[in-house]
Write a protein that holds these residues in place. Structure first.
Motif, PDB file in Angstrom:
ATOM      1  N   GLY A 123      48.506  41.094  38.915  1.00 27.22           N
ATOM      2  CA  GLY A 123      47.858  40.650  37.694  1.00 27.22           C
ATOM      3  C   GLY A 123      46.514  41.285  37.425  1.00 27.22           C
ATOM      4  O   GLY A 123      45.813  40.887  36.489  1.00 27.22           O
ATOM      5  N   TRP A 124      46.147  42.297  38.201  1.00 24.90           N
ATOM      6  CA  TRP A 124      44.866  42.982  38.014  1.00 24.90           C
ATOM      7  C   TRP A 124      45.048  44.440  37.607  1.00 24.90           C
ATOM      8  O   TRP A 124      44.144  45.257  37.776  1.00 24.90           O
ATOM      9  CB  TRP A 124      44.012  42.883  39.290  1.00 24.90           C
ATOM     10  CG  TRP A 124      43.466  41.507  39.512  1.00 24.90           C
ATOM     11  CD1 TRP A 124      44.101  40.446  40.073  1.00 24.90           C
ATOM     12  CD2 TRP A 124      42.153  41.036  39.154  1.00 24.90           C
ATOM     13  NE1 TRP A 124      43.291  39.347  40.099  1.00 24.90           N
ATOM     14  CE2 TRP A 124      42.085  39.673  39.548  1.00 24.90           C
ATOM     15  CE3 TRP A 124      41.048  41.622  38.552  1.00 24.90           C
ATOM     16  CZ2 TRP A 124      40.939  38.899  39.348  1.00 24.90           C
ATOM     17  CZ3 TRP A 124      39.909  40.855  38.358  1.00 24.90           C
ATOM     18  CH2 TRP A 124      39.859  39.511  38.754  1.00 24.90           C
ATOM     19  N   ALA A 128      45.882  44.321  32.179  1.00 27.29           N
ATOM     20  CA  ALA A 128      45.452  42.930  32.365  1.00 27.29           C
ATOM     21  C   ALA A 128      43.940  42.788  32.376  1.00 27.29           C
ATOM     22  O   ALA A 128      43.406  41.734  32.001  1.00 27.29           O
ATOM     23  CB  ALA A 128      46.038  42.374  33.666  1.00 27.29           C
ATOM     24  N   THR A 524      44.392  36.227  44.456  1.00 29.12           N
ATOM     25  CA  THR A 524      44.043  36.908  43.210  1.00 29.12           C
ATOM     26  C   THR A 524      43.181  36.068  42.274  1.00 29.12           C
ATOM     27  O   THR A 524      42.795  36.544  41.207  1.00 29.12           O
ATOM     28  CB  THR A 524      45.318  37.339  42.472  1.00 29.12           C
ATOM     29  OG1 THR A 524      46.155  36.189  42.269  1.00 29.12           O
ATOM     30  CG2 THR A 524      46.078  38.392  43.269  1.00 29.12           C
TER      31      THR A 524
END
Length: 581
Positions: A123-124, A128, A524
């Protein structure tokens, strides 16, 4: 009073978190900062200045006892003398590094964040994080899909018509060397030269403290900002972190909260974890600290960008004048080294048309090169003692990967060719390999002695060419002459090994990663593995240092995690069955 969130460290990340978390009225937020406040309307003039060279050297805004080793430390040869300790100007003031740094608003490469995701930070990836970079900024010059107009940090670029002749000459030298002009450093990522994007509003520095902790934000009844407050430890109930101990006006205090967030930077956040029994088992036992959570990655793989400089004397008509700009770095260059493993834009050059605040500094310009995509990731932060008053042992181990050394050597040769090219040769003389030594640091401290001393030396440097060359070689050059490093490959390597320093981009010492990564310290969303109620949110959680000055990646990271915290249901809402806001 119990708080929903206690943030330890009022730097860039802490300022963002304090703003965003207190925007929800149900939260009660406490921000602890060891340094002084910088409230709107009372920002020290050294910090407000768009030229950072005075704030950066001012001990009022530093952890004055912090020293680090930048050269590789050999742990296999106990008889080898350790490299020298260097002072490290880590900020100790509200706003953190954003209050004293060079104000470079640099995001890095899309490939940086795709690598973060590939290393386990799901998700990085670039798509994103781009919305959060846009969320940070209010760009005064460019409105497109790459930039934000509603953020808390104003960014701009100094237009070419306000550049001094030295900066213009460097730009022309880059053009003649075949580099492309890029109007926007933070637009599509490609090689080229550009006006650097800076976090100023045109008149003064826009620190994270000024941008995120405005007068309006400070008036929120659910936000408490406690400056000159030194966190001394963490409080636990089993494996849950429930509070912070701190020294306030000489008195020990306890603050309790539902969630504690360490935002103390890549040196002090891991040190806090280690002192509280969270880290590598061997080191904790060596220090006599009971193991609370065995996390071998705490303090490990510390990174920075290795950097060297080629300086020269600027002829009087080409110097930077305050009437043009207080900014000293107006121009940057991004280029690719061409080594097979590296992504595009793995090298970076800043053109500094002034090297210091004093009279001699106004005569010296520098081409500063750093390895944008470094492969040296063997640095570490370890405890020197269990006392919270003692700074940790910090080893950056720059150039531990041979590829970094080779690229700096090649980069220095390229800078030399650019320095000797027609445009720069016309406005400068006496190039020399520069070192950021203790002597340079000492003369950089703002005081009357240095003011008068540099005035006297500057008058001599503006004298006859022969006298100037003798003075530079006798009193400015430290160890290696320009001719030596250009004619002798061994001398060039020796200079690079000795003079390379980091550029104050300490990061990666508490990396975020996947559940099955034994070296990952946080998940995360910054939550510390094996400990409830504790997060780390600052540059220490980067999986790898991006191809950028780290302030804007830190701001982005804090914005993204703040959103994740606010999106999660609070315990009260879970118990009541209410939907999260």
């Amino acid at each position: 009073m119990d708080y929903s969130h206690i943030i330890v460290g009022g730097g860039s990340a802490g300022s963002v978190l304090a703003n965003r978390l207190s925007a929800r009225g149900a939260n009660r937020v406490l921000l602890l900062e060891a340094g002084q406040d910088t409230p709107p309307g009372q920002v020290p003039k050294e910090i407000a200045d768009t030229y950072p060279g005075t704030a950066y050297f001012d001990p009022r805004f530093h952890w004055t006892d912090l020293k680090v080793r930048t050269q590789v430390v050999s742990h296999n040869n106990p008889e080898a003398a350790p490299p020298p300790l260097r002072k490290y100007e880590q900020a100790r003031v509200l706003g953190g590094g954003s209050s004293i740094n060079g104000q470079m608003a640099n995001r890095g490469a899309p490939t940086d964040y795709d690598e973060w995701a590939a290393r386990g930070a799901a998700g990085w990836h670039w798509d994103a994080v781009l919305p959060y970079f846009r969320k940070v900024e209010r760009d005064l010059d460019i409105a497109d899909e790459w930039h934000g107009q509603d953020g808390h940090i104003t960014v701009t670029r100094i237009p070419r018509e306000r550049w001094c002749e030295h900066s213009r000459a460097a730009a022309e030298a880059f053009r003649q060397a075949g580099f492309k002009y890029l109007p926007d450093q933070n637009g599509p990522f490609e090689d080229g030269y550009f006006p650097v994007t800076v976090s100023i509003d045109g008149k003064q520095r826009m620190s994270a403290a000024l941008g995120y902790l405005s007068e309006q934000v400070r008036q929120r009844g659910n936000l408490t900002i406690s400056t000159r407050t030194q966190a001394t430890g963490l409080l636990f109930e089993g494996t849950r972190c429930v509070g912070v101990t701190a020294l306030v006006d000489g008195q020990e205090r306890e603050f309790r909260g539902r969630e504690i967030i360490l935002s103390s930077g890549a040196i002090h956040s891991p040190a806090m974890l280690l002192r509280n029994g969270i880290g590598p088992v061997g080191h904790l036992r060596e220090m006599g600290i009971a193991v609370r959570a065995a996390l071998p990655g705490v303090g490990q793989r510390l990174m920075d960008h290795p950097s060297i400089a080629l300086s020269s004397f600027i002829r009087r008509p080409a110097r930077l004048d305050d009437a043009q700009s207080r900014r000293h770095i107006l121009l940057g260059l991004r280029y690719s080294s061409g080594i097979p493993e590296a992504p595009q834009g793995d090298m970076f050059v800043c053109v500094a048309s002034k090297s210091a605040w004093h009279s001699v500094g106004q005569q010296i310009g520098s081409l500063l090169a750093f390895v944008n995509k470094t492969y040296s990731e063997s640095g570490q932060v370890r405890l020197a003692s269990t006392r919270w008053q003692d700074e940790p042992q910090v080893e950056f181990n720059l150039l531990s990967d041979r590829r970094d050394l080779d690229r700096l050597m090649a980069g220095f040769r390229m800078l030399a060719a650019i320095q000797l090219s027609g445009p720069l040769a016309a406005v400068t003389t006496d190039p020399f390999p520069a070192a950021y030594s203790d002597r340079v640091r000492a003369i950089g401290v703002v005081n009357e002695r240095n003011r008068w001393l540099t005035r006297a030396v500057a008058a001599l440097l503006d004298g006859p060419q022969a006298l100037r060359s003798w003075l530079i070689e006798r009193y400015v050059v430290e160890g290696f002459t320009f001719r030596q490093v250009m004619e002798d490959e061994e001398a060039l390597e020796a200079f690079i090994r000795k003079a390379t320093i980091g550029v104050w981009h300490a990061s990666c010492s508490c990396r975020m990663g996947a559940e099955d990564d034994p070296m990952a310290v946080v998940d995360t969303e910054g939550r510390v593995r094996g400990i409830e109620g504790l997060r780390v949110v600052d540059a220490s959680i980067f999986p790898v240092v991006p191809c950028a000055n780290t302030n804007f990646p830190v701001l982005m990271t804090a914005e993204k995690i703040a959103d994740a915290i606010l999106a999660a249901p609070s315990p009260a809402r879970v118990l009541s069955g209410a939907d999260p806001a």
